[in-house]
Design an enzyme around this catalytic site. Structure first.
Site, PDB file in Angstrom:
ATOM      1  N   TYR A 229       0.506  -1.224   0.082  1.00 10.44           N
ATOM      2  CA  TYR A 229       0.260   0.004  -0.290  1.00 10.44           C
ATOM      3  C   TYR A 229       0.860   1.851   0.127  1.00 10.44           C
ATOM      4  CZ  TYR A 229      -4.207  -2.545   0.967  1.00 10.44           C
ATOM      5  OH  TYR A 229      -5.648  -3.413   0.641  1.00 10.44           O
TER       6      TYR A 229
ATOM      7  N   LYS B 185       2.676 -13.962   5.692  1.00 13.58           N
ATOM      8  CA  LYS B 185       2.341 -14.776   4.926  1.00 13.58           C
ATOM      9  C   LYS B 185       4.153 -15.056   4.393  1.00 13.58           C
ATOM     10  CE  LYS B 185       1.104 -16.916   1.470  1.00 13.58           C
ATOM     11  NZ  LYS B 185      -0.102 -18.553   1.864  1.00 13.58           N
TER      12      LYS B 185
ATOM     13  N   ASP C 236      -3.265 -17.529   5.170  1.00 17.29           N
ATOM     14  CA  ASP C 236      -4.525 -18.497   4.360  1.00 17.29           C
ATOM     15  C   ASP C 236      -5.187 -19.319   5.291  1.00 17.29           C
ATOM     16  OD1 ASP C 236      -1.132 -19.712   2.922  1.00 17.29           O
ATOM     17  OD2 ASP C 236      -1.983 -21.492   3.907  1.00 17.29           O
TER      18      ASP C 236
ATOM     19  N   ASP D 260      -6.280  -6.060   4.980  1.00 18.48           N
ATOM     20  CA  ASP D 260      -6.846  -5.913   4.509  1.00 18.48           C
ATOM     21  C   ASP D 260      -8.191  -6.786   4.345  1.00 18.48           C
ATOM     22  OD1 ASP D 260      -8.938  -4.355   2.452  1.00 18.48           O
ATOM     23  OD2 ASP D 260      -7.526  -4.193   0.953  1.00 18.48           O
TER      24      ASP D 260
END
Ligand code: NAD
Length: 421
Positions: A158, A229, A283, A307
């Site tokens: 971002y 992640k 995930d 997000d």
């Protein structure tokens, strides 16, 4: 050009990033674009009524309007959707609430929301996700989910550092990267690639996790989960996890315990008052929130993960129309409806003001005005249980009566009044 004379007092902040709120604070508001004015008109009386009934007139919010989006363009000119005075105004007043602002998909200006968060250094996006009884939800037991997501708000993909495919910037950056890749014996990136940069710093990760742990301590949560992640992006997402654990061990050693320690030394039973610090791959976390929601309390995560995760979690308890949010820094905080400006419903007095009203609830809690916040929440629950809801909820609820945005707000005010001594 902050219009209107506000007669209240300015909120001060302490060294730990907490507001010191007087009885008549000046709170800034931005109506927002599209349906923003509709939901603000419904929400503002709810806040005023709750404060009036909770404190018998001893406390009062002095509202100060600031301009952004379409309204700012009308006042300041077409090239000024986010005037300097608005950013300075939020910084001065310290606490603000806003409706949604429209961002064109390509070209034009950068997202006003992202610009606001970055220029005011609102580094933590805080999204509480809990179920309100009576709200239609897609899972069997939405009440099992009760989490507060802290999403890093200033960096990651971002940061807005990217170059269009084929541009001079992309060619230059690709040239440098491909030189490094060649030295490392790796295949080059394609020359026609667009390039985006994912910066994640220790400084920003630490202050986000610090705020999340403090919040867990102050609000009785028993865990903070670092979501990342890091299995794929080791030096960014993986580092976020490592910095988070390091911070917990260094600054909160007496108040926290890692999940590993919990099982190695305490047989899975956390010592009284200790917050368990754990981590999950992003995930897997989506599955966990659906399958084992009660194992999670506060979640601290990077910008993009946060997000996705906060919208998915909000859907689980009944959708974005009701999800509150706040963007918090060490010197100011901006609370906002989490949905967009829904332009096709603009001016129709139709959409659900619940997200903005619940964002105001978070604002009241942040100010320490818990009694007023609680009054609003119970009045919303009573309104929904009475079957008075806007179209988005009415179409999913049997026997509900669809009301306008303004009528939903009025019903909440009536319940606040009825519940008050
Ligand atoms: P949106 O949230 O505005 O609307 C998508 C759909 O969701 C609407 O058509 C409507 O059916 C429903 N919806 C949204 N808010 C609702 C409410 N309060 N009550 C009932 N139903 C509601 O998303 P979008 O169409 O993708 O975005 C429109 C504009 O808003 C874009 O310019 C986007 O950039 C902007 N946006 C702003 C913010 C923000 O200000 N924080 C957040 C998201 C999107």
């Amino acid at each position: 050009m902050a219009r209107g004379k506000a007669s209240g007092q300015i909120v001060e902040w302490d060294a730990n990033g907490r507001p010191k709120v007087p009885d008549n604070p000046i709170i800034a508001f931005i109506e927002g674009d599209g349906t923003g004015p509709d939901i603000w008109a419904a929400a503002r009386p709810v806040f005023d009524e709750a404060v009036r009934y909770a404190y018998g007139g001893k406390r009062r919010i002095v509202w100060q309007e600031l301009f952004a989006g379409e309204k700012a363009r009308q006042i300041y000119g077409p090239e000024t959707p986010l005037p300097k005075e608005t950013i300075e105004g939020i910084a001065r007043y310290g606490i603000a609430i806003k409706g949604p602002l429209t961002t064109p998909v390509s070209g034009g200006f950068r997202s006003l929301n992202v610009t606001l968060r970055q220029s005011l250094d609102l580094y933590a996006c805080v999204r509480p996700v809990r179920y309100l009884p009576g709200v239609p939800a897609p899972v069997l037991h939405p009440e099992r989910l009760n989490v507060v997501i802290f999403r890093e708000n200033t960096e990651d993909v971002y940061a807005g550092v990217e170059w269009e495919a084929g541009s001079e910037g992309a060619r230059e950056v690709l040239g440098l990267i491909n030189k490094r890749l060649q030295e490392a014996g790796r295949s080059p990136l394609r020359a026609d690639s667009a390039v985006g940069i994912k910066p994640m710093s220790e400084y920003n990760s630490l202050r986000l996790v610090r705020r999340a742990i403090r919040y867990a301590m102050e609000n009785g949560h028993d865990s903070v989960t670092l979501v990342h992640k890091g299995n794929i992006m080791k030096y960014t997402e993986g580092a976020f996890r490592d910095w988070g654990y390091k911070l917990a061990m260094k600054e909160f050693a007496a108040q926290t315990i890692t999940e590993k320690e919990l099982y190695d030394r305490f047989n899975g039973q956390a010592p009284q008052g200790r917050i368990v610090i754990k981590d999950r791959i992003a995930d897997a976390m989506f599955q966990q929130l659906l399958l084992r929601p009660e194992e999670y309390g506060v979640i601290a995560t990077s910008n993009l993960n946060g997000d996705y995760l906060s919208d998915a979690a909000a859907a689980q308890v009944g959708g974005l129309g009701m999800a509150p949010g706040g963007n918090i820094g060490d010197r100011c905080a901006l609370f906002e409806a989490t949905h967009g400006s829904a332009p096709k419903y603009a001016g129709m007095d139709r959409v659900n003001p619940g997200s903005l009203i619940l964002s105001g609830v978070e604002m009241l809690r942040f100010m320490g005005w818990t009694e007023a916040a609680d009054l609003v929440v119970s009045a919303i629950i009573r309104t929904i249980n009475e079957g008075l809801v806007t179209y988005d909820l009415a179409r999913q609820m049997q026997g509900a009566r669809e009301v306008k945005c303004s009528q939903f707000g009025e019903a909440i005010c009536r319940h606040i009044e009825e519940a008050s001594p």
